[in-house]
Design an enzyme around this catalytic site. Structure first.
Site, mmCIF file in Angstrom:
data_model
loop_
_atom_site.group_PDB
_atom_site.id
_atom_site.type_symbol
_atom_site.label_atom_id
_atom_site.label_comp_id
_atom_site.label_asym_id
_atom_site.label_seq_id
_atom_site.Cartn_x
_atom_site.Cartn_y
_atom_site.Cartn_z
ATOM 1 N N GLU A 80 0.834 -1.212 0.000
ATOM 2 C CA GLU A 80 0.000 0.000 0.000
ATOM 3 C C GLU A 80 0.865 1.257 0.000
ATOM 4 O O GLU A 80 1.839 1.350 0.754
ATOM 5 C CB GLU A 80 -0.911 -0.026 1.237
ATOM 6 N N HIS A 81 0.492 2.203 -0.857
ATOM 7 C CA HIS A 81 1.201 3.487 -0.970
ATOM 8 C C HIS A 81 2.674 3.289 -1.328
ATOM 9 O O HIS A 81 3.525 4.069 -0.925
ATOM 10 C CB HIS A 81 1.085 4.300 0.329
ATOM 11 N N ASP B 34 3.378 2.292 -4.720
ATOM 12 C CA ASP B 34 3.495 2.416 -6.184
ATOM 13 C C ASP B 34 4.105 3.730 -6.638
ATOM 14 O O ASP B 34 4.935 3.753 -7.547
ATOM 15 C CB ASP B 34 2.142 2.148 -6.883
ATOM 16 N N GLY C 81 -12.708 2.744 -1.789
ATOM 17 C CA GLY C 81 -11.325 2.291 -1.959
ATOM 18 C C GLY C 81 -11.194 1.145 -2.941
ATOM 19 O O GLY C 81 -10.209 0.413 -2.913
ATOM 20 N N SER D 286 -11.379 1.601 -6.262
ATOM 21 C CA SER D 286 -10.898 2.185 -7.504
ATOM 22 C C SER D 286 -11.973 2.429 -8.557
ATOM 23 O O SER D 286 -11.713 2.313 -9.758
ATOM 24 C CB SER D 286 -9.795 1.296 -8.087
ATOM 25 N N SER D 287 -13.163 2.797 -8.106
ATOM 26 C CA SER D 287 -14.206 3.108 -9.091
ATOM 27 C C SER D 287 -13.769 4.286 -9.964
ATOM 28 O O SER D 287 -14.066 4.326 -11.160
ATOM 29 C CB SER D 287 -15.537 3.412 -8.401
ATOM 30 N N ASP E 263 -3.564 1.262 -9.916
ATOM 31 C CA ASP E 263 -4.972 1.046 -10.254
ATOM 32 C C ASP E 263 -5.165 0.859 -11.759
ATOM 33 O O ASP E 263 -5.813 -0.093 -12.210
ATOM 34 C CB ASP E 263 -5.819 2.221 -9.755
HETATM 35 C C1 GLA Z 1 -4.824 4.836 -4.520
HETATM 36 C C2 GLA Z 1 -3.886 5.286 -5.635
HETATM 37 C C3 GLA Z 1 -2.876 4.194 -5.950
HETATM 38 C C4 GLA Z 1 -2.168 3.719 -4.686
HETATM 39 C C5 GLA Z 1 -3.177 3.389 -3.586
HETATM 40 C C6 GLA Z 1 -2.520 3.069 -2.271
HETATM 41 O O1 GLA Z 1 -5.619 3.791 -4.950
HETATM 42 O O2 GLA Z 1 -4.614 5.600 -6.798
HETATM 43 O O3 GLA Z 1 -1.967 4.647 -6.904
HETATM 44 O O4 GLA Z 1 -1.226 4.656 -4.252
HETATM 45 O O5 GLA Z 1 -4.079 4.451 -3.369
HETATM 46 O O6 GLA Z 1 -1.766 1.896 -2.361
#
Ligand code: GLA
Length: 450
Positions: free
Chosen positions: A35-36, A38, A129, A131-132, A180
């Site tokens: 997480e966080h 990328d 959370g 990713s819509s 995403d």
């Molecule tokens: C969101 C961002 C991603 C990533 C996540 C956390 O979804 O769009 O690029 O940083 O948060 O992992």
């Protein structure tokens, strides 16, 4: 799910004279671990889910882009395509469509700026959370690619499109990484992907046998362009500052003029440091638990104003300074956990994957501070209800958790979480919260035309 025929019918009702539309889809995603990381060029391990955003569309020759949505929460919108498309107010849903079109215009430099009639319908829970929003960007991009006369896989590869759209989505104001868009475009059925960045590359990773990944929605809304925007951007901003401090340390240590674009460059690129070497470098570059603006400016031989202008923008400074040490610790430990999770999944070692997921949640909560009371409680209840791994998924600060659960205890797990979280903790009665607040994640194919 909106079947293509039904969506086409809805399209024709919204635009009676527009002709027969084409349809494309883009799925949502969960992240199993990583997480966080990328945006620092460090790996992630997400998978697609089987809810998606679908768009029926036709080309227009007057450059106007018309947007309609099956969900009344998203009002009708319109804008004109062109070389520079100005964003609407922050949070406006058409911004995701503008981001996609602008990104493809920059990539292809078309001679004419066509318009489109778009009709969108989705089943991905919003602000959860999952990713819509990136699914909207990807679906709009597929629609616009077709209007540009470009073929996915021939005129632009899925990998390139994912990179183009990761950059393009910065248009809406979030400084996200590329996870995403990559999983939405490259995801496959029945497996997760380990994704590495710069250059983007993916590897299929099998899901553990005899287990399910169950998603639980905390029902705390995490709207990435709303309340969560500034908190989300804090991550990339503090990491950029850490990167500058580490770059200075690299020069002091190695006497070279190496430039670090992102933290991941320490492991890859010219330097190729070992994990231990990176750890030592970090400890030297950021010696204290917190760093004030003044201290950062001193270390970088510059002024506090310059530090703000280059790295932090309007990020409020906590009383004791910025918690750079903890943020670094998360990056260091989380990237190792992703590697270990991939190995555990290839060895079908669910217990180890669960352990890593639990450790990731703790790191996200303590060192990255992206959890909240509700997510922590939901994770605790899930573990007490039989999950062998439970963690928040995605940007955090609300949204969903992902839980690794033996298939044999599916029913009791769902019942216990339902009782313990939704009914007791949130004091909700059945029918007042969405039926899909708990669901089993099933990896669906990546985005495509139907
Ligand atoms: C969101 C961002 C991603 C990533 C996540 C956390 O979804 O769009 O690029 O940083 O948060 O992992």
């Amino acid at each position: 799910m909106y079947e293509a025929a039904r969506l086409k019918k809805m399209f024709t009702e919204a635009y009676p004279d527009a002709g027969e539309p084409l349809v494309c889809r883009a799925p949502g995603r969960i992240n199993l671990i990583g997480e966080h990381t990328d945006y620092n060029g460090l790996p992630v391990l997400p998978m697609t889910i089987d809810s998606d955003i679908r768009i029926a569309f036709v080309q227009r020759d007057d450059g106007r882009v018309l947007l309609r949505n099956a969900d009344e929460a998203f009002p009708d919108r319109e804008f004109t395509n062109g070389p520079d498309i100005a964003p609407s107010e922050p949070g406006a849903w058409e911004n995701y469509c503008k981001a996609a079109i602008q990104g493809l215009n920059r990539h292809f430099g078309p001679a004419r700026f066509h318009g489109m009639n778009l009709y969108m319908a989705g089943t991905i829970p919003i602000a959860a959370g999952l990713s819509s929003s990136s699914a909207v960007v990807v679906a709009c991009a597929l629609a616009y690619l077709a209007v540009l006369g470009k073929t996915l896989g021939r005129d632009i590869s899925r990998l390139t499109l994912a990179s183009v759209l990761a950059e393009a989505e910065h248009y809406v104001g979030t400084r996200g990484g590329g996870m995403d868009q990559a999983i939405i475009l490259l995801g496959r059925q029945r497996c997760a992907l380990k994704i590495d960045f710069f250059p983007l590359r993916v590897e299929e990773v099998p899901l553990p046998e005899g287990h399910e990944l169950i998603v639980c929605n905390s029902l705390v809304r995490a709207k990435k362009t709303g309340n969560v925007l500034h908190r989300y951007n804090e991550g990339p901003r503090l990491c950029k500052l850490i990167c500058a401090l580490v770059e200075k340390q690299v020069r002091m240590n190695f006497g070279s003029e190496i430039e670090l674009e992102r933290l991941g460059d320490l492991w890859h690129g010219h330097l190729c440091l070992t994990h231990e070497e990176v750890k030592e470098l970090f400890a030297r570059a950021v010696p204290d638990a917190t760093t004030t603006l003044e201290e950062a400016a001193d270390a970088l031989d510059t002024t506090p104003d310059e530090v703000r202008a280059r790295w932090l923008d309007d990020l409020p400074e906590p009383d004791k300074g910025f918690p750079l040490r903890a943020r670094m610790r998360h990056q260091l430990t989380e990237c190792r956990r992703v590697e270990a999770a991939r190995d555990a999944m290839l060895a079908d070692d669910a217990a180890e994957l669960g352990r890593l997921m639990n450790a990731s949640h703790e790191s996200c909560a303590r060192d990255y501070q992206i959890s909240c009371r509700e997510l922590d409680y939901l994770v605790t209840i899930a573990r007490e209800s039989g999950a062998i791994g439970a963690r928040l998924t995605g940007a955090g600060l609300g949204g969903c958790t992902v839980n690794l659960v033996p298939t044999a205890i599916h029913e009791t797990f769902c019942d216990k979480v339902d009782q313990g979280y939704y009914r007791q903790y949130l004091a909700q009665s059945p029918g007042t919260y969405p039926r899909n607040a708990i669901f089993v994640a099933k990896a669906s194919p990546g985005a495509d035309y139907l």
